[in-house]
Design a protein around this motif. Structure first.
Motif, PDB file in Angstrom:
ATOM      1  N   MET A   1      11.802  -9.230  -5.910  1.00 22.98           N
ATOM      2  CA  MET A   1      10.840  -9.421  -4.547  1.00 22.98           C
ATOM      3  C   MET A   1      10.904  -8.042  -4.120  1.00 22.98           C
ATOM      4  O   MET A   1       9.863  -7.710  -3.590  1.00 22.98           O
ATOM      5  CB  MET A   1      11.302 -10.339  -4.075  1.00 22.98           C
ATOM      6  N   VAL A   2      12.138  -7.577  -3.274  1.00 22.03           N
ATOM      7  CA  VAL A   2      11.977  -6.382  -2.718  1.00 22.03           C
ATOM      8  C   VAL A   2      11.336  -5.288  -3.271  1.00 22.03           C
ATOM      9  O   VAL A   2      10.551  -4.673  -2.452  1.00 22.03           O
ATOM     10  CB  VAL A   2      13.502  -5.966  -2.188  1.00 22.03           C
ATOM     11  N   GLN A   3      11.644  -5.054  -4.494  1.00 24.43           N
ATOM     12  CA  GLN A   3      11.304  -3.927  -5.207  1.00 24.43           C
ATOM     13  C   GLN A   3       9.667  -3.898  -5.115  1.00 24.43           C
ATOM     14  O   GLN A   3       8.753  -3.162  -4.929  1.00 24.43           O
ATOM     15  CB  GLN A   3      11.569  -3.795  -6.576  1.00 24.43           C
ATOM     16  N   SER A   4       9.112  -5.277  -5.363  1.00 25.39           N
ATOM     17  CA  SER A   4       7.526  -5.601  -5.605  1.00 25.39           C
ATOM     18  C   SER A   4       7.145  -5.244  -3.996  1.00 25.39           C
ATOM     19  O   SER A   4       6.167  -4.817  -4.100  1.00 25.39           O
ATOM     20  CB  SER A   4       7.329  -7.132  -5.634  1.00 25.39           C
ATOM     21  N   ARG A   5       7.670  -5.676  -2.985  1.00 29.05           N
ATOM     22  CA  ARG A   5       7.171  -5.347  -1.724  1.00 29.05           C
ATOM     23  C   ARG A   5       7.174  -3.952  -1.448  1.00 29.05           C
ATOM     24  O   ARG A   5       6.006  -3.504  -0.824  1.00 29.05           O
ATOM     25  CB  ARG A   5       7.949  -6.226  -0.626  1.00 29.05           C
ATOM     26  N   LEU A   6       8.116  -3.174  -1.623  1.00 32.66           N
ATOM     27  CA  LEU A   6       8.260  -1.790  -1.410  1.00 32.66           C
ATOM     28  C   LEU A   6       7.184  -0.920  -2.333  1.00 32.66           C
ATOM     29  O   LEU A   6       7.044   0.025  -1.777  1.00 32.66           O
ATOM     30  CB  LEU A   6       9.744  -1.270  -1.659  1.00 32.66           C
ATOM     31  N   LYS A   7       6.907  -1.504  -3.342  1.00 34.72           N
ATOM     32  CA  LYS A   7       5.471  -0.832  -3.982  1.00 34.72           C
ATOM     33  C   LYS A   7       4.401  -1.078  -3.404  1.00 34.72           C
ATOM     34  O   LYS A   7       3.474  -0.034  -3.841  1.00 34.72           O
ATOM     35  CB  LYS A   7       5.636  -1.291  -5.522  1.00 34.72           C
ATOM     36  N   GLY A   8       4.200  -2.245  -2.862  1.00 36.19           N
ATOM     37  CA  GLY A   8       2.690  -2.385  -2.251  1.00 36.19           C
ATOM     38  C   GLY A   8       1.783  -2.905  -3.374  1.00 36.19           C
ATOM     39  O   GLY A   8       1.946  -2.827  -4.620  1.00 36.19           O
ATOM     40  N   SER A   9       0.651  -3.699  -3.057  1.00 37.18           N
ATOM     41  CA  SER A   9      -0.113  -4.425  -3.584  1.00 37.18           C
ATOM     42  C   SER A   9      -0.834  -3.394  -4.584  1.00 37.18           C
ATOM     43  O   SER A   9      -1.616  -3.943  -5.616  1.00 37.18           O
ATOM     44  CB  SER A   9      -1.130  -5.090  -2.739  1.00 37.18           C
ATOM     45  N   ARG A  10      -1.029  -2.286  -4.203  1.00 37.96           N
ATOM     46  CA  ARG A  10      -2.033  -1.349  -4.958  1.00 37.96           C
ATOM     47  C   ARG A  10      -1.273  -0.643  -6.230  1.00 37.96           C
ATOM     48  O   ARG A  10      -1.889  -0.139  -7.073  1.00 37.96           O
ATOM     49  CB  ARG A  10      -2.307  -0.205  -4.073  1.00 37.96           C
ATOM     50  N   ASP A  11       0.008  -0.677  -6.488  1.00 43.76           N
ATOM     51  CA  ASP A  11       0.824  -0.448  -7.593  1.00 43.76           C
ATOM     52  C   ASP A  11       0.338  -1.041  -8.756  1.00 43.76           C
ATOM     53  O   ASP A  11       0.009  -2.152  -8.800  1.00 43.76           O
ATOM     54  CB  ASP A  11       2.299  -0.721  -7.310  1.00 43.76           C
TER      55      ASP A  11
END
Length: 125
Positions: A1-11
């Protein structure tokens, strides 16, 4: 989850996602509000996963950072929170998963009134 959050929704890896189910801790105004709503704090520089880009939130963020009087800062945080609710920036869903004492032998358990459960006083007699 942390990695997903750090990538942002545009990744590219976030394709098809419309939000994150992520526990959030409101430890201070910077983490709780600014890094989540300031457009200058989009991934990977902050927690603005959904790329909220509203000048009003940026202005609130600047005001919170510049204010050192706790009462005045609280007022600005409250105004930012009101605007955040009015704009429906986040959908907050809370599910109670708190631990419960199940035995009369369990002593020292006090149900937390917040998100942090202190288990250090718990003992078995």
């Amino acid at each position: 989850m942390v990695q997903s959050r750090l990538k942002g929704s545009r990744d590219q890896s976030q394709r098809g996602l419309h939000g994150l189910n992520y526990s959030w801790v409101w430890v201070d105004p910077d983490f709780g509000f600014i890094t989540a709503l300031d457009s200058r704090k989009t991934a990977p520089r902050g927690n603005t996963w959904g790329y909220v880009e509203q000048p009003e939130f940026d202005a609130f963020s600047d005001s919170i950072r510049a204010e050192f009087d706790p009462a005045k800062q609280d007022q600005v945080v409250a105004e930012m929170h009101t605007r955040m609710v009015d704009e429906c920036v986040w959908l907050r869903v809370v599910h109670d998963m708190d631990p419960r004492a199940m035995s009369l032998r369990v002593k020292g358990f006090m149900q937390a009134q917040n998100w942090i459960q202190d288990l250090t006083p718990v003992r078995m007699d």
